[in-house]
Design a protein around this motif. Structure first.
Motif, PDB file in Angstrom:
ATOM      1  N   GLU A  97     113.287  42.172  32.932  1.00 16.82           N
ATOM      2  CA  GLU A  97     112.094  41.716  32.203  1.00 16.82           C
ATOM      3  C   GLU A  97     110.860  41.816  33.098  1.00 16.82           C
ATOM      4  OE1 GLU A  97     109.248  40.017  29.861  1.00 16.82           O
ATOM      5  OE2 GLU A  97     109.693  39.275  31.864  1.00 16.82           O
ATOM      6  N   TYR A  98     109.755  42.314  32.528  1.00 15.95           N
ATOM      7  CA  TYR A  98     108.570  42.505  33.358  1.00 15.95           C
ATOM      8  C   TYR A  98     107.328  41.780  32.842  1.00 15.95           C
ATOM      9  CZ  TYR A  98     104.598  44.844  35.556  1.00 15.95           C
ATOM     10  OH  TYR A  98     103.437  45.100  36.204  1.00 15.95           O
ATOM     11  N   ILE A  99     106.995  41.968  31.560  1.00 16.55           N
ATOM     12  CA  ILE A  99     105.700  41.514  31.053  1.00 16.55           C
ATOM     13  C   ILE A  99     105.544  39.992  31.141  1.00 16.55           C
ATOM     14  CG2 ILE A  99     104.264  41.365  28.998  1.00 16.55           C
ATOM     15  CD1 ILE A  99     104.148  44.071  30.200  1.00 16.55           C
ATOM     16  N   TRP A 100     106.535  39.255  30.683  1.00 18.52           N
ATOM     17  CA  TRP A 100     106.426  37.797  30.702  1.00 18.52           C
ATOM     18  C   TRP A 100     106.395  37.284  32.142  1.00 18.52           C
ATOM     19  CZ3 TRP A 100     104.956  33.888  27.910  1.00 18.52           C
ATOM     20  CH2 TRP A 100     105.318  32.600  28.283  1.00 18.52           C
ATOM     21  N   ALA A 101     107.230  37.860  32.998  1.00 16.71           N
ATOM     22  CA  ALA A 101     107.257  37.450  34.401  1.00 16.71           C
ATOM     23  C   ALA A 101     105.925  37.731  35.075  1.00 16.71           C
ATOM     24  CB  ALA A 101     108.383  38.172  35.134  1.00 16.71           C
ATOM     25  N   LEU A 102     105.286  38.849  34.681  1.00 18.25           N
ATOM     26  CA  LEU A 102     103.969  39.184  35.227  1.00 18.25           C
ATOM     27  C   LEU A 102     102.958  38.094  34.882  1.00 18.25           C
ATOM     28  CD1 LEU A 102     101.983  41.345  36.457  1.00 18.25           C
ATOM     29  CD2 LEU A 102     101.727  42.216  34.138  1.00 18.25           C
ATOM     30  N   LEU A 103     103.027  37.650  33.631  1.00 18.38           N
ATOM     31  CA  LEU A 103     102.121  36.616  33.140  1.00 18.38           C
ATOM     32  C   LEU A 103     102.311  35.306  33.912  1.00 18.38           C
ATOM     33  CD1 LEU A 103     100.103  36.550  30.901  1.00 18.38           C
ATOM     34  CD2 LEU A 103     101.858  35.737  29.355  1.00 18.38           C
ATOM     35  N   ILE A 104     103.560  34.907  34.072  1.00 18.19           N
ATOM     36  CA  ILE A 104     103.858  33.647  34.748  1.00 18.19           C
ATOM     37  C   ILE A 104     103.512  33.750  36.242  1.00 18.19           C
ATOM     38  CG2 ILE A 104     105.712  32.042  35.355  1.00 18.19           C
ATOM     39  CD1 ILE A 104     104.807  31.899  32.467  1.00 18.19           C
ATOM     40  N   SER A 105     103.756  34.915  36.830  1.00 20.30           N
ATOM     41  CA  SER A 105     103.451  35.087  38.251  1.00 20.30           C
ATOM     42  C   SER A 105     101.952  35.041  38.516  1.00 20.30           C
ATOM     43  CB  SER A 105     104.009  36.406  38.770  1.00 20.30           C
ATOM     44  OG  SER A 105     105.345  36.545  38.415  1.00 20.30           O
ATOM     45  N   THR A 106     101.160  35.448  37.539  1.00 17.46           N
ATOM     46  CA  THR A 106      99.712  35.381  37.725  1.00 17.46           C
ATOM     47  C   THR A 106      99.290  33.922  37.814  1.00 17.46           C
ATOM     48  OG1 THR A 106      99.786  37.097  36.045  1.00 17.46           O
ATOM     49  CG2 THR A 106      97.645  36.586  36.982  1.00 17.46           C
ATOM     50  N   ALA A 107      99.977  33.072  37.039  1.00 19.90           N
ATOM     51  CA  ALA A 107      99.664  31.653  37.086  1.00 19.90           C
ATOM     52  C   ALA A 107     100.168  31.036  38.398  1.00 19.90           C
ATOM     53  CB  ALA A 107     100.282  30.925  35.888  1.00 19.90           C
ATOM     54  N   ASP A 108     101.312  31.482  38.873  1.00 13.26           N
ATOM     55  CA  ASP A 108     101.860  30.936  40.111  1.00 13.26           C
ATOM     56  C   ASP A 108     102.642  32.009  40.879  1.00 13.26           C
ATOM     57  OD1 ASP A 108     102.868  29.486  42.143  1.00 13.26           O
ATOM     58  OD2 ASP A 108     104.338  28.398  40.948  1.00 13.26           O
ATOM     59  N   PRO A 109     102.031  32.580  41.946  1.00  9.08           N
ATOM     60  CA  PRO A 109     102.681  33.662  42.712  1.00  9.08           C
ATOM     61  C   PRO A 109     104.037  33.251  43.306  1.00  9.08           C
ATOM     62  CG  PRO A 109     100.397  33.406  43.361  1.00  9.08           C
ATOM     63  CD  PRO A 109     100.719  32.248  42.472  1.00  9.08           C
ATOM     64  N   ASP A 110     104.301  31.951  43.438  1.00  9.60           N
ATOM     65  CA  ASP A 110     105.566  31.522  44.037  1.00  9.60           C
ATOM     66  C   ASP A 110     106.779  31.831  43.178  1.00  9.60           C
ATOM     67  OD1 ASP A 110     104.346  30.622  46.243  1.00  9.60           O
ATOM     68  OD2 ASP A 110     104.224  28.528  45.602  1.00  9.60           O
ATOM     69  N   VAL A 111     106.575  32.043  41.874  1.00 11.69           N
ATOM     70  CA  VAL A 111     107.725  32.294  41.002  1.00 11.69           C
ATOM     71  C   VAL A 111     107.843  33.783  40.657  1.00 11.69           C
ATOM     72  CG1 VAL A 111     107.697  29.991  40.024  1.00 11.69           C
ATOM     73  CG2 VAL A 111     106.452  31.815  38.873  1.00 11.69           C
ATOM     74  N   MET A 112     107.219  34.631  41.476  1.00 12.25           N
ATOM     75  CA  MET A 112     107.241  36.064  41.237  1.00 12.25           C
ATOM     76  C   MET A 112     108.679  36.607  41.245  1.00 12.25           C
ATOM     77  SD  MET A 112     104.886  38.681  43.326  1.00 12.25           S
ATOM     78  CE  MET A 112     103.333  37.902  42.945  1.00 12.25           C
ATOM     79  N   THR A 113     108.949  37.550  40.302  1.00 13.46           N
ATOM     80  CA  THR A 113     110.281  38.171  40.271  1.00 13.46           C
ATOM     81  C   THR A 113     110.234  39.542  40.944  1.00 13.46           C
ATOM     82  OG1 THR A 113     109.850  39.193  38.139  1.00 13.46           O
ATOM     83  CG2 THR A 113     110.917  37.028  38.114  1.00 13.46           C
ATOM     84  N   LEU A 114     111.393  40.150  41.105  1.00 12.42           N
ATOM     85  CA  LEU A 114     111.481  41.455  41.761  1.00 12.42           C
ATOM     86  C   LEU A 114     110.577  42.526  41.140  1.00 12.42           C
ATOM     87  CD1 LEU A 114     115.239  41.863  42.636  1.00 12.42           C
ATOM     88  CD2 LEU A 114     113.325  42.198  44.186  1.00 12.42           C
ATOM     89  N   PRO A 115     110.688  42.797  39.831  1.00 13.16           N
ATOM     90  CA  PRO A 115     109.832  43.849  39.268  1.00 13.16           C
ATOM     91  C   PRO A 115     108.352  43.565  39.503  1.00 13.16           C
ATOM     92  CG  PRO A 115     111.505  43.212  37.685  1.00 13.16           C
ATOM     93  CD  PRO A 115     111.602  42.250  38.818  1.00 13.16           C
TER      94      PRO A 115
END
Lengths: 318, 291
Positions: free
Chosen positions: B222-240
């Motif tokens: 999964e990429y798009i949703w994780a991108l959104l959440i990571s923008t809010a908090d870089p600490d929860v960034m996923t691999l992609p």
């Protein structure tokens, strides 16, 4: 499959014959109802919070103006967001919505043509599992990998231009040229989605009785005639399924484009879902973004219904 | 068997083989590039093979990307999603297949209907719901004042915890578990939870594996949703998301080999799992055609 979809009525009518009053059977039934709703509770709760609430919220936002911070500042504006999307000077209808349809159409045409060809060929070979696995690799790979590898291959020093140069052709700036960017991305999407199409079509081909082919051969029919008169008509249900699902994905997906071009150069690869995403999360225009989402939803629905209708008309089964 | 089966179909072999090469070459190019030195990638003329097999890019990927953290976030979200989908789908599937109660048909139709809604319709409201989640991330009871759940790794998993297709799949397979066995166990005084755990789950194990695999692959990629959440908090960034970020913000000609090395590492778990259990996965894709 249709049979298993229908809820079993047999159980209902049998239990209706029980005597009135709260006998042991009624108590057992009441207990089953309680247990059933306990088992379903997480799912129902989830649907309430992540399905019903969002739908209502999206509908409200699509008819409001809101900058995105305080929920109390949502201002209703009626259909203004929708009319704004289709107003003069708006890029939504062209190029964004046009790009979306072209992207989906291009993907479907390439993936379908390629997978029909490959699936009919695989059907005659040995090691069918191995071939299917190879074609399936992109399906289990993250879009970030697929997008970046192809982006790199499209570069002047990349594999695609390397092959072109080796053939004596000039290099092409695939993703930088507005004329080639959309086709270049379409090819990648088709490449990535061919695997599942091949899978479904191979299963469809397996269900065509061999005796049909043998009869056609005895009548001296050529390969092209056999394909047109037997394979294609009998493959129609699988083709319909592939067509509809690939169109659905094509119209909705923007992850690949986000990775490869971010909608550029200019608006050359901007598609509706990406535009919705940017309106909301880059420009803070939540109203327009939500309106765009609903318009895309309607487009998806209409295109799906049209396909169903066309396939129904061109053949009795489907 | 017909005659055309006995002849070796050379044209078909050639066609399928060249198609397969087209499928595999990008992956090989990814691996080859991951071994290329800084002066080697993106240079003209193009060379497929690297000059040597140096693992420096892999070390650089581990160093520049904080891969352990990215792995942990991806793994946590994937585990949460897969666990929850299996649990909720099999529970709901059992209720819809084997219990009699008022509203069952309605709920089953509702589950089918949830599969019709396109995911992009929910990106915005889901994000806003998580931001305004009451009593989380500094929010008050009305969901105001803080960042809500968006600053937690749970946010990566939240919208995917229940899957309509999963419920449908489990229900379809649980219907075929014989009622006689269940009735007999009920007469022996077994509760519904015991029936679900002791009788129905063991009988539907293959479907559970299929559903787990489908969910795992989707969640990991999964990429798009994780991108959104990571923008809010870089600490929860996923691999992609992390790899894409490296690709976006550093000089592409220098970092491409490092990005490729990171990509090879990130797709390896799924690829291995897919190759080991591909029968189950492919059956899942075929089953998804049933909806």
């Amino acid at each position: 499959m249709v049979n298993t979809l229908a809820p079993e009525r047999a159980g209902h009518s049998a239990s209706r014959a029980r005597p009135p009053g709260p006998g042991p059977a009624a108590r057992a039934r009441r207990r089953q109802t309680v247990v059933a709703y306990l088992f379903l509770a997480p799912v129902l709760l989830f649907f309430a919070v992540f399905l019903a609430l969002p739908l209502g919220f999206a509908l409200l936002l699509s008819m409001s103006r809101w900058s995105g911070f305080d929920l109390g500042e949502i201002r209703p504006v009626g259909p203004a967001n929708f009319t704004g999307l289709f107003a003069r000077g708006s890029t939504f209808l062209a190029p964004v919505l046009t790009n979306t349809v072209l992207f989906a159409l291009g993907t479907v045409v390439i993936a379908l043509a390629g997978s029909v060809l490959v699936a009919t060929c695989i059907d005659r070979l040995r090691f069918q599992g191995l071939w299917r696995t190879l074609y399936f690799l992109p399906m289990v790979t993250t879009v970030v990998a697929v997008g970046n590898v192809w982006k790199y291959m499209y570069e002047p020093g990349g594999l695609v231009n390397g092959v072109l140069n080796a053939l004596g052709l000039g290099s092409v700036a695939f993703l930088q040229d507005p004329h080639t960017a959309l086709p270049a991305v379409v090819v990648v999407q088709a490449w990535a989605s061919a695997g599942s199409a091949i899978l479904v079509l191979t299963a469809g081909l397996k269900s065509i009785p061999r005796s049909y082919y043998e009869a056609a051969e005895l009548d001296g029919a050529g390969a092209v005639t056999v394909f047109r008169k037997i394979t294609l008509p009998l493959l129609r249900p699988s083709l319909l399924f592939v067509c509809i699902t690939q169109f659905l994905t094509g119209l909705q997906s923007f992850a690949l484009i986000t990775v490869m071009t971010k909608g550029g150069p200019g608006d050359a690869t901007a598609v509706a879902a990406l535009e919705m995403y940017r309106q909301a999360f880059s420009y803070g225009d939540w109203g327009t973004a939500s309106a765009a989402a609903f318009v895309l939803f309607v487009v998806v629905l209409v295109i799906t219904l049209v396909q169903l209708w066309v396939f129904r008309r061109s053949g009795e089964d489907a | 068997m017909s005659r055309r089966r006995q002849r070796v179909p050379w044209v078909s072999y050639l066609l399928v083989l060249s198609g397969a090469v087209l499928m595999v070459v990008p992956f090989l190019d990814m691996v080859m590039t991951s071994f290329k030195g800084p002066g080697e990638s993106g240079k003209l003329p193009y060379r497929f093979l690297p000059k040597g097999f140096d693992f420096g890019n892999y070390a650089a990927a581990l160093h520049q990307l904080d891969l352990p953290v990215l792995f942990r976030n991806s793994a946590t979200a994937t585990a949460l999603i897969t666990g929850s989908v299996l649990l909720t789908s099999s529970l709901a599937g059992y209720a819809l297949a084997k219990l009699r109660f008022r509203g069952r048909d309605f709920i089953f139709r509702l589950v089918l209907a949830t599969m019709m809604f396109p995911p992009f319709l929910f990106f915005i409201p889901h994000f806003l719901i998580l931001v305004h989640w009451p009593l989380a991330g500094g929010n008050d009871v009305l969901g105001r004042g803080g960042a809500g759940l968006t600053v937690s790794v749970v946010a990566l998993a939240m919208p995917f915890l229940v899957n309509g297709f999963g419920i449908f799949l489990m229900r379809q397979f649980m219907v075929s578990v014989p009622d006689e066995i269940l009735e007999a166990a009920r007469l022996d005084g077994a509760g519904e939870f015991t029936l679900w755990w002791r009788i129905v789950l063991p009988q539907t194990k293959p479907v559970l594996v299929t559903l787990a695999l489908l969910t795992f692959v989707d969640a990991w990629n999964e990429y798009i949703w994780a991108l959104l959440i990571s923008t809010a908090d870089p600490d929860v960034m996923t691999l992609p998301v992390g790899i894409q970020l490296l690709q976006d913000y550093v000089d592409p000609t220098r970092t491409m080999p490092v990005v490729m090395a990171a990509l090879v590492l990130s797709i390896l778990p799924v690829l291995v799992l897919f190759l080991l259990l591909q029968k189950h996965y492919i059956r899942g894709v075929m089953l998804s055609g049933l909806k």
